[in-house]
Design an enzyme around this catalytic site. Sequence first.
Site, PDB file in Angstrom:
ATOM      1  N   HIS A   8      33.277  50.435  77.427  1.00 30.21           N
ATOM      2  CA  HIS A   8      32.866  50.478  75.908  1.00 30.21           C
ATOM      3  C   HIS A   8      34.088  51.497  75.289  1.00 30.21           C
ATOM      4  O   HIS A   8      33.311  52.816  75.225  1.00 30.21           O
ATOM      5  CB  HIS A   8      31.385  50.673  75.505  1.00 30.21           C
ATOM      6  CG  HIS A   8      30.853  51.218  73.831  1.00 30.21           C
ATOM      7  ND1 HIS A   8      29.335  51.224  73.707  1.00 30.21           N
ATOM      8  CD2 HIS A   8      31.258  50.480  72.825  1.00 30.21           C
ATOM      9  CE1 HIS A   8      29.453  50.837  71.958  1.00 30.21           C
ATOM     10  NE2 HIS A   8      30.417  50.871  72.265  1.00 30.21           N
TER      11      HIS A   8
ATOM     12  N   SER B  61      24.662  53.341  81.161  1.00 34.37           N
ATOM     13  CA  SER B  61      25.298  54.478  80.441  1.00 34.37           C
ATOM     14  C   SER B  61      25.475  55.525  81.028  1.00 34.37           C
ATOM     15  O   SER B  61      24.536  56.707  81.723  1.00 34.37           O
ATOM     16  CB  SER B  61      24.775  54.732  79.560  1.00 34.37           C
ATOM     17  OG  SER B  61      25.700  56.125  78.688  1.00 34.37           O
TER      18      SER B  61
ATOM     19  N   MET C 210      34.793  57.616  73.650  1.00 33.35           N
ATOM     20  CA  MET C 210      34.907  58.288  72.274  1.00 33.35           C
ATOM     21  C   MET C 210      36.121  58.838  72.146  1.00 33.35           C
ATOM     22  O   MET C 210      36.526  60.147  73.089  1.00 33.35           O
ATOM     23  CB  MET C 210      33.717  58.634  71.614  1.00 33.35           C
ATOM     24  CG  MET C 210      32.349  58.027  72.737  1.00 33.35           C
ATOM     25  SD  MET C 210      30.670  59.047  72.503  1.00 33.35           S
ATOM     26  CE  MET C 210      29.757  57.852  73.191  1.00 33.35           C
TER      27      MET C 210
ATOM     28  N   ASP D 178      23.265  47.717  72.541  1.00 31.99           N
ATOM     29  CA  ASP D 178      23.226  49.731  73.482  1.00 31.99           C
ATOM     30  C   ASP D 178      22.774  50.501  72.092  1.00 31.99           C
ATOM     31  O   ASP D 178      22.759  50.473  70.906  1.00 31.99           O
ATOM     32  CB  ASP D 178      24.851  49.964  74.188  1.00 31.99           C
ATOM     33  CG  ASP D 178      25.003  50.574  73.988  1.00 31.99           C
ATOM     34  OD1 ASP D 178      23.972  51.751  74.336  1.00 31.99           O
ATOM     35  OD2 ASP D 178      26.104  50.570  73.967  1.00 31.99           O
TER      36      ASP D 178
ATOM     37  N   HIS E 192      27.888  50.914  82.763  1.00 34.68           N
ATOM     38  CA  HIS E 192      28.465  51.111  81.712  1.00 34.68           C
ATOM     39  C   HIS E 192      29.101  52.537  81.147  1.00 34.68           C
ATOM     40  O   HIS E 192      28.994  53.868  81.518  1.00 34.68           O
ATOM     41  CB  HIS E 192      27.314  51.107  80.411  1.00 34.68           C
ATOM     42  CG  HIS E 192      27.378  51.342  79.080  1.00 34.68           C
ATOM     43  ND1 HIS E 192      28.216  50.097  78.306  1.00 34.68           N
ATOM     44  CD2 HIS E 192      27.782  52.002  77.913  1.00 34.68           C
ATOM     45  CE1 HIS E 192      27.912  49.973  77.535  1.00 34.68           C
ATOM     46  NE2 HIS E 192      28.111  51.617  76.803  1.00 34.68           N
TER      47      HIS E 192
ATOM     48  N   ASP F  33      30.938  54.761  78.521  1.00 29.20           N
ATOM     49  CA  ASP F  33      31.025  55.307  77.059  1.00 29.20           C
ATOM     50  C   ASP F  33      32.310  56.436  76.681  1.00 29.20           C
ATOM     51  O   ASP F  33      32.539  57.385  77.178  1.00 29.20           O
ATOM     52  CB  ASP F  33      30.243  55.721  76.315  1.00 29.20           C
ATOM     53  CG  ASP F  33      28.908  55.202  75.976  1.00 29.20           C
ATOM     54  OD1 ASP F  33      29.302  54.185  75.159  1.00 29.20           O
ATOM     55  OD2 ASP F  33      27.669  55.331  77.224  1.00 29.20           O
TER      56      ASP F  33
ATOM     57  N   MET G 124      25.108  47.621  68.615  1.00 33.80           N
ATOM     58  CA  MET G 124      24.620  48.864  68.657  1.00 33.80           C
ATOM     59  C   MET G 124      23.524  48.582  67.654  1.00 33.80           C
ATOM     60  O   MET G 124      23.084  48.627  66.133  1.00 33.80           O
ATOM     61  CB  MET G 124      25.647  49.780  68.679  1.00 33.80           C
ATOM     62  CG  MET G 124      26.770  49.646  68.485  1.00 33.80           C
ATOM     63  SD  MET G 124      26.931  50.455  70.381  1.00 33.80           S
ATOM     64  CE  MET G 124      26.062  51.825  70.174  1.00 33.80           C
TER      65      MET G 124
ATOM     66  N   MET H 144      35.025  53.274  72.082  1.00 31.92           N
ATOM     67  CA  MET H 144      34.309  53.596  70.766  1.00 31.92           C
ATOM     68  C   MET H 144      35.687  54.261  70.321  1.00 31.92           C
ATOM     69  O   MET H 144      35.811  55.806  70.166  1.00 31.92           O
ATOM     70  CB  MET H 144      33.387  54.301  70.407  1.00 31.92           C
ATOM     71  CG  MET H 144      31.874  53.786  71.177  1.00 31.92           C
ATOM     72  SD  MET H 144      30.432  54.568  71.459  1.00 31.92           S
ATOM     73  CE  MET H 144      30.810  54.195  72.944  1.00 31.92           C
TER      74      MET H 144
HETATM   75  C1  DX5 Z   1      26.392  55.180  72.186  1.00 30.16           C
HETATM   76  C2  DX5 Z   1      26.316  54.625  73.778  1.00 30.16           C
HETATM   77  C3  DX5 Z   1      25.187  54.317  73.952  1.00 30.16           C
HETATM   78  C4  DX5 Z   1      24.693  55.517  74.601  1.00 30.16           C
HETATM   79  C5  DX5 Z   1      22.944  54.811  75.106  1.00 30.16           C
HETATM   80  O1  DX5 Z   1      27.115  55.812  71.570  1.00 30.16           O
HETATM   81  O2  DX5 Z   1      26.975  53.772  72.726  1.00 30.16           O
HETATM   82  O3  DX5 Z   1      25.778  53.597  75.087  1.00 30.16           O
HETATM   83  O4  DX5 Z   1      25.013  56.224  75.888  1.00 30.16           O
HETATM   84  O5  DX5 Z   1      22.455  55.938  75.412  1.00 30.16           O
HETATM   85  P1  DX5 Z   1      21.008  55.699  74.709  1.00 30.16           P
HETATM   86  O6  DX5 Z   1      20.249  55.025  75.906  1.00 30.16           O
HETATM   87  O7  DX5 Z   1      20.203  57.487  75.538  1.00 30.16           O
HETATM   88  O8  DX5 Z   1      20.744  55.524  73.812  1.00 30.16           O
HETATM   89 ZN    ZN Z   2      27.815  52.740  74.920  1.00 32.54          ZN
END
Ligand code: DX5
Ligand code: ZN
Length: 215
Positions: free
Chosen positions: A67, A9, A38, A176, A34, A36, A141, A69
């Site tokens: 991903h 990620s 948001m 994740d 990956h 993320d 998750m 969110m």
């Molecule tokens: C959290 C994300 C993850 C995050 C994971 O909301 O979806 O992808 O980057 O990070 P680590 O591996 O540090 O928990």
């Molecule tokens: Zn993620």
Amino acid sequence: MSEIIISPSILSADFANLERDIKKVELAGADWLHIDVMDGHFVPNITIGIPVVKSIKKVSNIPLDVHLMIENPAKYAESFIQAGADILTFHYEAMKSENEILQLIELIKSLNCKAGMSIKPKTQPEKILPYLKELDLLLVMTVEPGFGGQKFMPDCAEKIPLIKKHSDENLIIQVDGGINEQTAKICKDDGASSLVAGNYIYKSENVQAAISSLR
Ligand code: DX5
Ligand code: ZN
């Protein structure tokens, strides 16, 4: 024997040196990247949007695992795929009806992208069993989505065996949140076939060793 797909990620990368940090994990053997996304609504944080995915596509050689969110993922799905997403994962909790979910999965697949759906820690796996046959990927998750570097919630990984039991061989079960060498083992034993890791990979001195330790 199935191979584990490792998807670092970039949330834990240095955004001022994103290309360098993408190359770092690519050269270290990462399978996917990956990303993320948001929106400050579905989760409290705001991160990456469509233009950044487009720029990442130009400098990366591995599939982009996006991903979402965000609220209303159907509104943005096509734009993220045009920007370069190879796997597009939306949240079950962001959807309003069964019909909406099925339509979004169909849209993503019709655009030659793998369709993924994710569940937050409090969502019971029984809720998503009816969609498994349609999906390419189911993301479990193991932290509350929103931030990197949180602690792994073991209860969440316990959802995996039921999901695996109700899916066929082709479904990728991804995990994740809080993944490191120890928690990766728990998830693999439970039946996960893909692992996302941010902090563990990017904060490690030896990125290649960190990625290998997850396999
Ligand atoms: C959290 C994300 C993850 C995050 C994971 O909301 O979806 O992808 O980057 O990070 P680590 O591996 O540090 O928990
Ligand atoms: Zn993620």
